[in-house]
Design an enzyme around this catalytic site. Structure first.
Site, short mmCIF file in Angstrom:
data_model
loop_
_atom_site.label_atom_id
_atom_site.label_comp_id
_atom_site.label_asym_id
_atom_site.label_seq_id
_atom_site.Cartn_x
_atom_site.Cartn_y
_atom_site.Cartn_z
N SER A 156 -6.60 3.10 40.73
CA SER A 156 -7.24 2.20 39.77
C SER A 156 -8.27 1.30 40.44
CB SER A 156 -6.18 1.34 39.08
OG SER A 156 -5.17 2.14 38.53
N GLU A 239 4.39 -4.46 36.53
CA GLU A 239 3.50 -3.58 35.79
C GLU A 239 4.09 -3.21 34.43
OE1 GLU A 239 0.80 0.33 36.78
OE2 GLU A 239 2.84 0.30 37.55
#
Length: 377
Positions: A156, A239
């Protein structure tokens, strides 16, 4: 379990709401969502404003309830999302705050809070699939450095990042969950090659990353050597536990917009669609209550979300996908217009049952850690 807000928390909400009302009209126009270098500059500029106003550290220094209020209010106000700062603020930062040394916290947290440095996530590998612990990127100790070689995928924000939270195998002879270490890797280190991956929507927020004998100081290891899997579970709990809170608020807002659009274009006359939207409304309301419950639990147990985050992530991923399928029904042919935010969000939603741990992995976690069922053989 107390899901009510205290007077102090409501005062925090009111102060934040007033600040947002004053500052949001002064922001520059948002950049092209497909232009990540421009988005990095915009997102980091917003983070700097938060820092200067005293809200930058809410993601790991404030109480879980204050964090929840912050995410709720910024989304309701239409404030910029964390964007390129996602990994640093919601993954790496909280992990370093919870597991790092004093020197590591001093080195890495302030630049993230100021919007000076961006992080990416180097966890997934091409041949590991959903079995993250099967990673093969190796780190060989050479004095005060690790020499790292291997490949990562779905990294990411790699193309705009300064640092990477990197999982490596430091003991290939140990059982797969016990030979892993968590490292902070500078993205400008020799031997790092980044190749952006283009998504269905045309953006490149992911990349594949190749590591060719990259030297990383041993001092960049968070936690003990070979204890990286435990540290990783801390990262993933953040997360799955709180990183999607703002998106739940966004989905509830979108659902209201969808109902208004349905009334305007006549699709509201379909009773099947009305029942579908009503059920989605109940689903997102339940997800919000589950979020509050998870935050209350985290606040009572030291600030790290528990396995309940997997329940949330599992249900949220599927509810989000169903929301955008319903949007396609309401919009009809307009659902194919890539110029509409809803269309791009629908394409993005397809990844949610994979990102942050597949739905199959979440079901295993719920079965084993919450329900106490035996592991499969």
């Amino acid at each position: 379990m107390d899901l009510a807000y205290s007077a102090e928390e409501e005062e925090f909400r009111a102060r934040l709401r007033a600040w947002l009302a004053a500052v949001l009209p002064t922001l520059p126009p948002r950049p092209d969502p497909l232009d990540w270098p421009a988005r990095r500059a915009y997102d980091c500029g917003w983070q700097r404003r938060l820092h200067d106003a005293g809200y930058a550290d809410v993601h790991w220094d404030a109480s879980p309830t204050q964090r929840l209020i912050f995410l709720e209010e910024t989304e309701l106000a239409g404030a910029p999302y964390v964007g390129a700062n996602f990994v640093g603020l919601l993954h790496a930062g909280p992990t370093i705050a919870a597991e790092g040394t004093a020197a590591q916290r001093e080195r890495w947290l302030p630049p993230v809070l100021r919007g000076d440095e961006v992080w990416c996530q180097g966890f997934s590998e091409p041949e590991a699939g959903s079995d993250l612990a099967s990673l093969r990127t190796k780190a060989v100790r050479d004095g005060d450095e690790y020499v790292v070689s291997g490949q990562k995928i779905w990294t990411s924000h790699a193309e705009v990042a300064d640092w990477c939270e990197l999982l490596v195998r430091t003991d290939p002879t140990a059982p797969k969950h016990r030979g892993i270490s968590w490292l902070a890797m500078p993205m400008d280190a020799p031997g790092v090659t980044v190749r952006p991956l283009r998504t269905l929507a045309g953006s490149t927020e992911f990349a594949e990353m190749f590591l060719d004998e990259v030297r990383i100081p041993v001092g960049n290891r968070v936690g003990d050597e070979n204890d990286g899997w435990r540290v990783t579970m801390v990262t993933l709990s953040f997360e799955r536990g709180t990183a999607f809170v703002g998106e739940v608020v966004a989905c509830r807002r979108l659902l209201g917009e969808l109902a208004r659009t349905a009334r305007e274009n006549g699709t509201w006359d379909d009773p099947v669609l009305r029942r579908r939207l009503g059920r989605l409304s109940a689903e997102f309301q339940a997800l919000w209550r589950l979020t509050q419950a998870n935050v209350s639990e985290a606040q009572a147990t030291g600030g790290v979300p528990g396995a309940g985050g997997s329940v949330f992530k599992l249900h949220y991923s599927h509810a989000r996908q169903e929301l955008y399928e319903a949007a396609a029904t309401v919009l009809g042919p307009d659902a194919l217009d890539l110029g509409r935010d809803w269309t791009l969000d629908r394409l993005s939603s397809l990844s949610y049952t994979i990102a942050a741990g597949t739905s199959q992995i979440q079901r295993n976690i719920v079965a084993e850690r919450i329900l106490g069922l035996p592991k499969g053989r």
